[in-house]
Design a protein around this motif. Structure first.
Motif, PDB file in Angstrom:
ATOM      1  N   THR A 248       0.976  -1.197  -0.188  1.00 38.89           N
ATOM      2  CA  THR A 248      -0.061  -0.149   0.009  1.00 38.89           C
ATOM      3  C   THR A 248       0.797   1.139  -0.012  1.00 38.89           C
ATOM      4  OG1 THR A 248      -1.952  -1.286   1.277  1.00 38.89           O
ATOM      5  CG2 THR A 248      -1.690   1.215   1.459  1.00 38.89           C
ATOM      6  N   GLY A 249       1.957   1.271   1.026  1.00 36.93           N
ATOM      7  CA  GLY A 249       2.634   2.350   1.011  1.00 36.93           C
ATOM      8  C   GLY A 249       3.545   2.668  -0.321  1.00 36.93           C
ATOM      9  N   TYR A 250       4.161   1.475  -0.960  1.00 37.15           N
ATOM     10  CA  TYR A 250       4.941   2.130  -2.086  1.00 37.15           C
ATOM     11  C   TYR A 250       3.901   2.270  -3.342  1.00 37.15           C
ATOM     12  CZ  TYR A 250       9.479   0.802  -0.025  1.00 37.15           C
ATOM     13  OH  TYR A 250      10.575   0.487   0.663  1.00 37.15           O
ATOM     14  N   GLY A 251       2.812   1.725  -3.555  1.00 38.19           N
ATOM     15  CA  GLY A 251       1.721   1.795  -4.451  1.00 38.19           C
ATOM     16  C   GLY A 251       1.237   3.069  -4.486  1.00 38.19           C
ATOM     17  N   THR A 252       1.317   3.899  -3.222  1.00 42.15           N
ATOM     18  CA  THR A 252       0.765   5.224  -3.076  1.00 42.15           C
ATOM     19  C   THR A 252       1.705   6.144  -3.291  1.00 42.15           C
ATOM     20  OG1 THR A 252      -1.072   4.540  -1.617  1.00 42.15           O
ATOM     21  CG2 THR A 252      -0.721   6.661  -1.371  1.00 42.15           C
ATOM     22  N   GLY A 382       4.353  -3.229  -6.217  1.00 37.33           N
ATOM     23  CA  GLY A 382       3.322  -2.235  -6.006  1.00 37.33           C
ATOM     24  C   GLY A 382       3.376  -1.215  -6.715  1.00 37.33           C
ATOM     25  N   PRO A 383       4.443  -0.340  -7.208  1.00 33.22           N
ATOM     26  CA  PRO A 383       4.173   0.714  -8.322  1.00 33.22           C
ATOM     27  C   PRO A 383       3.851  -0.132  -9.513  1.00 33.22           C
ATOM     28  CG  PRO A 383       6.316   0.706  -7.089  1.00 33.22           C
ATOM     29  CD  PRO A 383       5.713  -0.474  -6.667  1.00 33.22           C
ATOM     30  N   LEU A 384       4.119  -1.411  -9.841  1.00 27.31           N
ATOM     31  CA  LEU A 384       3.919  -1.883 -11.123  1.00 27.31           C
ATOM     32  C   LEU A 384       2.495  -2.006 -11.140  1.00 27.31           C
ATOM     33  CD1 LEU A 384       4.962  -2.874 -14.018  1.00 27.31           C
ATOM     34  CD2 LEU A 384       5.565  -5.111 -12.744  1.00 27.31           C
TER      35      LEU A 384
END
Length: 439
Positions: A248-252, A382-384
């Protein structure tokens, strides 16, 4: 199998006694500053992302690859051999060399002209950053007793919000005034100077000095320690909880500038200054609060090390949704504050549990294995995940709504994290007693 204590005998550089409280906090402060640079250099690409996308003509999927997997592959896999070395060799030297390496590659990112070159530079940053947290966590555990480790590692983890804050401030201004390439130079070069300062300022302590007398630490074979680590249920519970929370943290965090730029059409400074304050204050409060509360409440019941971060992750779900779907930027910024407070609360408890549950001679390895799973999944994908879903949803809903929907799906990972931490809270008292001898 090699005895992991073979190379662990105190050298002339090691302190013969546990450090004083004042010096312990000085060391903690220096390591927190190093970790701050770690996240400045990791976060900077997210801030520069819209300009890089426009200049190099990249898709969201390719941006997600550059932000995550390109960095994470060697960052995670090299963490294991570096941690093996950190359990045997001078940890201060390892961190100083790593800091100089990742800072240099960050600066080199400023001279790249293609996506391939930038990916290679990010791989270099990942190689350097692999040598930071495993030996740093091990060092902190030799400067602070187990009753204070959650607070100490929460302070160390303030490098995440502080790093993001300074990255937003410096990166946003330099990007707007001097362009994205110069931003890499500005944040990369100072890290090389810090590496020299750290090497001169920090002493290598005796391993396990805060847990037992160094003379009573029994040699532990690598295979025996690994087997012990793999059979601790709550070790896996912590890995799952932190991995889902970090997803959640990296994706955000690595898409948040793109979100504000597309959704509300703000300038870079209008985006980065509020985000700097939110990360430095709200995320910082949540990070410190998680460690403080668990050390305090953990005196009454060790389950607090699980249920406190579980509550924090539950808080991120409604606040994240309200922030992403706010009709205006002000509402989005305001709802980001409680989101970031909740998101920060797992860091101190999660990291301290790994150090407390792990065998003394395998602390760096335990952290590296922990980071291998966490960062390969969370930072790598996450970012991907967000970038790929954004491209898919954009085909039907446009780039603005597509990115919103993609980031909203991260709530599912927050829920999984809360569940894993709650399960850990139920099993933790027994595992804590086995690891520490406390009943």
């Amino acid at each position: 199998m090699t005895d992991i204590s073979n190379a662990a005998a105190p050298s002339t550089e090691q302190s013969s006694q546990p450090a004083s409280s004042r010096y312990s906090y000085f060391v903690l402060g220096v390591l927190t500053l190093v970790y701050t640079f770690n996240f400045i250099d990791r976060q900077i690409i997210a801030i520069l992302s819209p300009a890089i996308k426009e200049d190099l003509g990249l898709s969201d999927s390719m941006l997600g690859l550059l932000k995550g997997l390109a960095f994470a592959v060697l960052y995670t896999t090299l963490g294991i051999p570096i941690a093996w070395l950190a359990d045997r060799w001078n940890r201060v030297n390892i961190i100083a060399i790593s800091l100089a390496l990742w800072s240099g590659f960050t600066a080199l990112s400023g001279i790249t002209t293609t996506a391939t070159q930038l990916a290679l530079a990010r791989i270099g940053v990942g190689i350097g950053e692999a040598g930071c947290s495993p030996p740093a966590h091990s060092l902190i555990s030799d400067y602070f007793p187990k009753e204070k480790r959650a607070s100490a590692l929460a302070i160390y983890s303030l490098g995440i919000p502080f790093g993001q804050m300074f990255a937003f401030l410096a990166g946003g201004w330099v990007l707007q005034e001097l362009g994205w390439r110069n931003a890499f130079f500005v944040v990369g070069i100072p890290g090389v100077l810090l590496a020299i300062i750290m090497k001169l300022a920090i002493r290598e302590p005796i391993r396990g000095a805060q847990d037992v007398q160094a003379t009573t630490v029994q040699p532990v074979k690598f295979s025996q320690g690994l087997k012990q680590l793999m059979t601790i249920p709550t070790y896996w519970g912590v890995i799952a909880g932190v991995t889902f929370a970090s997803f959640t943290g990296y994706g955000t965090g690595l898409w948040i500038v793109d979100f504000y730029r597309r959704t509300y059409e703000l300038s870079y400074v209008e985006i980065t200054v509020p985000l700097a304050l939110l990360n430095g204050v709200a995320y910082g409060i949540g990070t410190y609060l998680g460690g403080y509360l668990t050390d305090r409440l953990g005196k009454k019941g060790k389950g607090a090390y699980g249920w406190v971060p579980a509550l924090g992750m539950l808080l991120t779900i409604p606040c994240g949704w309200l922030s992403l779907w706010s009709p205006n930027a002000l509402g989005a910024f305001l709802w980001s504050a409680p989101f970031l407070i909740g998101l920060g609360m797992y860091l101190g408890p999660g990291f301290s549990l790994v150090q407390t549950l792990a065998p003394i001679k395998l602390r760096a390895f335990a952290t590296a294995f922990f980071f291998l799973i966490l960062n390969l999944i969370a930072l790598g994908f996450g970012p991907l995940w967000v970038g790929a879903l954004s491209d898919i949803f954009a085909a039907d809903y446009g780039e603005v709504t597509g990115l919103r929907i993609a980031m909203t799906t991260l709530a599912a990972f927050s829920l999984l994290s809360a569940g894993a931490f709650y399960w850990t809270s139920l099993k933790l008292p027994a595992d804590w007693a086995k690891a520490t001898g406390e009943r």
